[in-house]
Design an enzyme around this catalytic site. Structure first.
Site, PDB file in Angstrom:
ATOM      1  N   LYS A 100       0.790  -0.699  -0.328  1.00  0.00           N
ATOM      2  CA  LYS A 100       0.325   0.011   0.170  1.00  0.00           C
ATOM      3  C   LYS A 100       0.653   0.804  -0.059  1.00  0.00           C
ATOM      4  O   LYS A 100       1.531   0.986   0.803  1.00  0.00           O
ATOM      5  CB  LYS A 100      -0.841   0.373   1.502  1.00  0.00           C
ATOM      6  CG  LYS A 100      -1.649   1.058   0.960  1.00  0.00           C
ATOM      7  CD  LYS A 100      -2.469   1.615   2.195  1.00  0.00           C
ATOM      8  CE  LYS A 100      -3.707   2.772   2.360  1.00  0.00           C
ATOM      9  NZ  LYS A 100      -3.926   2.631   3.856  1.00  0.00           N
ATOM     10  N   ALA A 188      -9.535   5.480   4.112  1.00  0.00           N
ATOM     11  CA  ALA A 188      -9.718   6.936   4.722  1.00  0.00           C
ATOM     12  C   ALA A 188     -11.211   7.516   4.966  1.00  0.00           C
ATOM     13  O   ALA A 188     -11.426   7.951   4.095  1.00  0.00           O
ATOM     14  CB  ALA A 188      -8.584   7.718   4.665  1.00  0.00           C
ATOM     15  N   ASN A 210      -9.243   1.890   9.741  1.00  0.00           N
ATOM     16  CA  ASN A 210      -8.816   1.507  10.942  1.00  0.00           C
ATOM     17  C   ASN A 210      -9.372   1.809  11.867  1.00  0.00           C
ATOM     18  O   ASN A 210     -10.193   1.371  12.598  1.00  0.00           O
ATOM     19  CB  ASN A 210      -6.678   1.729  10.817  1.00  0.00           C
ATOM     20  CG  ASN A 210      -6.290   1.316  11.533  1.00  0.00           C
ATOM     21  OD1 ASN A 210      -5.429   1.571  11.483  1.00  0.00           O
ATOM     22  ND2 ASN A 210      -7.100   1.249  12.733  1.00  0.00           N
TER      23      ASN A 210
END
Length: 261
Positions: A100, A188, A210
């Site tokens: 990534k 994100a 996350n």
């Protein structure tokens, strides 16, 4: 829910889960297990700065035991040179061609630097990597990344860790429409399961998040909620969502037969 193919890898889940900021290794392990995620990401620079320099560390064992594919990332890099160096280290440590790619251009928004990102992506593709570039929703930048050999794109929904959700859904819709055959992963800014559902219903192939899990009050429960949301959103997309109408449309006919015979 249909599977997702990346290169020669078939993923049963469309959930990509990050591994930073969990209260404990045990909570991380449980969150990965209940999420059903097929891919987990790892910030190599963060691990190395904490003194972890080998894949034999207990943290990495948790990821191995999960059965998920590891996607190392170059988070924290600000130049193409640094990102390339870190990617090469990740390939040696974890024996994976996946990376990534993050090259940050602004400390406040953590927005990618498009020029450095393109330089790094081109070099890593030539080195044989399967590059997963973290980018904005800018169509031209995305097209240039494809031009240098990237086969998957990871446009942001909002700035990293902001929890704002999809702040520019129109740009994401355009991206999806213009690049119908390219795997697109919203990466994100996801804040809650409804944001993940929105992305999946728009036809995106997967979601990476996350903080929305690790910073919640109950990460394990939230990981399961996101897993269910991503699956539901994809199933809804595949089923075909009804078109919106300007006016009311009666669901029950007042004349004729109630069923087709």
């Amino acid at each position: 829910m249909s599977s997702l193919t990346i290169g020669d890898v078939v993923l049963s889940s469309r959930f990509f889960l990050g591994t930073a900021g969990y209260p404990s290794p045990t909570v991380l392990q449980e969150a990965i297990n209940v999420s059903g995620a097929s891919v987990v990401t790892l910030g190599l620079k963060r691990q190395l700065s904490s003194g972890t320099s080998t894949a034999d560390h207990a943290f990495f064992q948790i990821i191995k035991q999960s059965g998920a594919y590891l996607l190392p990332n170059t988070a924290g890099c600000k130049t193409a040179k640094d990102a390339i160096t870190l990617a090469l280290m990740a390939r040696e440590l974890f024996e994976t061609r996946w990376i990534k790619l993050e090259v940050i251009g602004d400390d406040y928004t953590l927005q990618p630097d498009p020029q450095e990102l393109l330089i790094a992506a081109k070099t890593l593709v030539e080195e044989g990597f399967e590059v997963f570039p973290y980018c904005t929703d800018d169509l031209v930048t995305c097209q240039r990344l494809l031009d240098v050999g990237c086969k998957i794109l990871m446009p942001w929904g909002a700035p990293i860790g902001s929890g704002q959700g999809l702040t520019n859904p129109n740009a994401l819709r355009i991206l999806r429409s213009r690049l119908p055959d390219i795997p697109l992963v919203v990466d994100a800014g996801i804040g809650s399961p409804k944001d993940a559902i929105q992305a999946m219903e728009m036809g995106f192939d997967a979601v990476l998040l996350n903080s929305a899990v690790s910073q919640s009050h109950h990460p394990v429960k939230m990981a399961k909620a996101f897993g269910m949301a991503i699956e539901a959103g994809r199933m809804a997309y595949e089923a075909g969502i009804m078109a919106k109408q300007d006016m009311a449309v009666p669901t029950t006919a007042v004349t004729g037969q109630p069923f087709l015979l």
